[in-house]
Design a protein around this motif. Structure first.
Motif, short mmCIF file in Angstrom:
data_model
loop_
_atom_site.label_atom_id
_atom_site.label_comp_id
_atom_site.label_asym_id
_atom_site.label_seq_id
_atom_site.Cartn_x
_atom_site.Cartn_y
_atom_site.Cartn_z
N MET A 1 109.56 31.24 26.04
CA MET A 1 110.24 32.24 26.86
C MET A 1 111.51 32.72 26.16
O MET A 1 112.22 31.90 25.57
CB MET A 1 110.58 31.61 28.21
CG MET A 1 111.01 32.60 29.26
SD MET A 1 111.29 31.77 30.83
CE MET A 1 109.96 32.39 31.81
N ARG A 2 111.75 34.00 26.21
CA ARG A 2 112.95 34.56 25.57
C ARG A 2 113.89 35.10 26.66
O ARG A 2 113.53 36.05 27.35
CB ARG A 2 112.56 35.67 24.59
CG ARG A 2 111.75 35.15 23.44
CD ARG A 2 111.31 36.24 22.48
NE ARG A 2 110.54 35.67 21.38
CZ ARG A 2 109.23 35.44 21.41
NH1 ARG A 2 108.53 35.78 22.48
NH2 ARG A 2 108.62 34.89 20.39
N ASP A 108 111.81 38.22 27.93
CA ASP A 108 111.06 38.02 29.17
C ASP A 108 111.93 38.31 30.38
O ASP A 108 111.46 38.83 31.38
CB ASP A 108 110.54 36.59 29.24
CG ASP A 108 109.51 36.34 28.16
OD1 ASP A 108 108.42 36.92 28.26
OD2 ASP A 108 109.80 35.59 27.21
N ALA A 109 113.20 37.90 30.32
CA ALA A 109 114.07 38.11 31.48
C ALA A 109 115.53 38.03 31.06
O ALA A 109 115.88 37.42 30.05
CB ALA A 109 113.80 37.07 32.55
N VAL A 110 116.37 38.70 31.85
CA VAL A 110 117.82 38.60 31.72
C VAL A 110 118.33 38.02 33.03
O VAL A 110 118.05 38.58 34.10
CB VAL A 110 118.44 39.98 31.45
CG1 VAL A 110 119.96 39.92 31.50
CG2 VAL A 110 117.97 40.52 30.09
N VAL A 111 119.02 36.89 32.96
CA VAL A 111 119.51 36.24 34.17
C VAL A 111 121.01 36.49 34.29
O VAL A 111 121.77 36.18 33.38
CB VAL A 111 119.25 34.71 34.14
CG1 VAL A 111 119.68 34.08 35.45
CG2 VAL A 111 117.78 34.43 33.86
N LEU A 159 115.90 42.21 35.12
CA LEU A 159 117.10 41.48 35.57
C LEU A 159 116.80 40.57 36.76
O LEU A 159 116.16 40.99 37.72
CB LEU A 159 118.19 42.48 35.95
CG LEU A 159 119.58 41.91 36.21
CD1 LEU A 159 120.20 41.41 34.92
CD2 LEU A 159 120.48 42.97 36.84
N LEU A 160 117.29 39.34 36.67
CA LEU A 160 117.22 38.39 37.79
C LEU A 160 118.65 38.00 38.13
O LEU A 160 119.36 37.47 37.27
CB LEU A 160 116.42 37.16 37.37
CG LEU A 160 116.45 35.97 38.32
CD1 LEU A 160 115.64 36.27 39.58
CD2 LEU A 160 115.89 34.73 37.63
N LEU A 179 112.71 32.71 37.93
CA LEU A 179 112.00 32.97 36.67
C LEU A 179 110.50 32.74 36.83
O LEU A 179 109.69 33.52 36.31
CB LEU A 179 112.53 32.07 35.55
CG LEU A 179 113.91 32.45 35.00
CD1 LEU A 179 114.44 31.36 34.07
CD2 LEU A 179 113.84 33.80 34.27
N SER A 180 110.11 31.70 37.56
CA SER A 180 108.66 31.49 37.66
C SER A 180 108.03 32.55 38.57
O SER A 180 106.91 32.98 38.34
CB SER A 180 108.28 30.07 38.08
OG SER A 180 108.99 29.70 39.21
N GLU A 181 108.78 33.00 39.56
CA GLU A 181 108.27 34.10 40.38
C GLU A 181 108.09 35.36 39.53
O GLU A 181 107.07 36.04 39.61
CB GLU A 181 109.28 34.39 41.48
CG GLU A 181 108.66 34.78 42.79
CD GLU A 181 109.72 34.70 43.87
OE1 GLU A 181 110.35 35.73 44.13
OE2 GLU A 181 109.93 33.59 44.40
N ALA A 182 109.10 35.63 38.68
CA ALA A 182 109.03 36.83 37.82
C ALA A 182 107.84 36.72 36.88
O ALA A 182 107.16 37.71 36.61
CB ALA A 182 110.32 36.97 37.02
N ALA A 183 107.53 35.49 36.42
CA ALA A 183 106.42 35.31 35.48
C ALA A 183 105.08 35.54 36.17
O ALA A 183 104.09 35.86 35.52
CB ALA A 183 106.47 33.91 34.88
#
Ligand code: ADP
Length: 194
Positions: A1-2, A108-111, A159-160, A179-183
């Motif tokens: 994951m990035r 994959d995501a920006v938190v 964005l999360l 993050l797992s929801e976003a995945a």
């Protein structure tokens, strides 16, 4: 994951990054830590960066970008990483996209970690790093609003947002479940951690 973590100084990014990197099995890459290592070792880059760190200004993009490019080329970062403190400007985000494009990869995501300014200032005053005087801290908050907050729009699609007030484990839990929801699939925008 990035992943990229964003948040004002004092939002607890470093603390959360350590937990998330361990739980997700990806290296934690903190540009602040990398700069401080250079300063301690008195490398030319460290000598160049020191005056920016001392005043809370951002180190110029070309210096930071080169350092990150080199770090991301190391084998442990090939399949994933958690960037803490980079990108901090829109040009740095473009540079990161270019580095990843070349490798056929993408974020994959920006938190984003959020917390009220008075809380973050108090946390930093208690931390007591050499650049944690009240003036420098307040200045870093302004630099964040001016230069880094525009990244939230830039990354709106991935964005999360996580509220970073409360017990450390709970905050990490919010980020991990977000993050797992976003995945699992597309989410309504903007995404919010539960
Ligand atoms: P904080 O999260 O408390 O701001 P960091 O350790 O992330 O602390 O950063 C400390 C300092 O390092 C910043 O004030 C800045 O001078 C420098 N720095 C860190 N990351 C970057 C970056 N991406 N671009 C430019 N300067 C940076």
């Amino acid at each position: 994951m990035r992943l990229v973590l964003i948040g004002p100084p004092g939002a607890g990014k470093g603390t959360q990054a350590a937990i998330l990197s361990q739980r997700l099995g990806i290296p934690h890459i903190s540009t602040g830590d990398l700069f401080r290592e250079h300063v301690t070792r008195q490398t030319p880059l460290g000598q160049d960066a020191k005056r920016y760190l001392d005043t809370g200004e951002l180190v110029p993009d070309h210096v930071t970008g080169g350092m990150v490019r080199q770090r991301l080329a190391e084998p442990d970062a090939r399949c994933g990483f958690l960037l803490d403190g980079f990108p901090r400007t829109v040009p740095q985000a473009r540079e990161l996209a270019a580095i990843l494009d070349c490798a056929g990869a993408a974020l994959d995501a920006v938190v984003e970690f959020t917390a009220p300014e008075d809380i973050v200032v108090e946390r930093l005053l208690n931390r007591g790093r050499p650049d944690d005087t009240e003036d420098v801290i307040r200045h870093r908050q302004r630099v964040y609003e001016r230069q880094t907050a525009p990244l939230l729009d830039h990354y709106a699609d991935i964005l999360l947002t996580v509220q970073a007030v409360g017990p450390i484990d709970e905050i990490a839990g919010r980020a991990l479940s977000g993050l797992s929801e976003a995945a699992r699939g597309p989410a309504p925008h903007p995404r919010r951690a539960p």
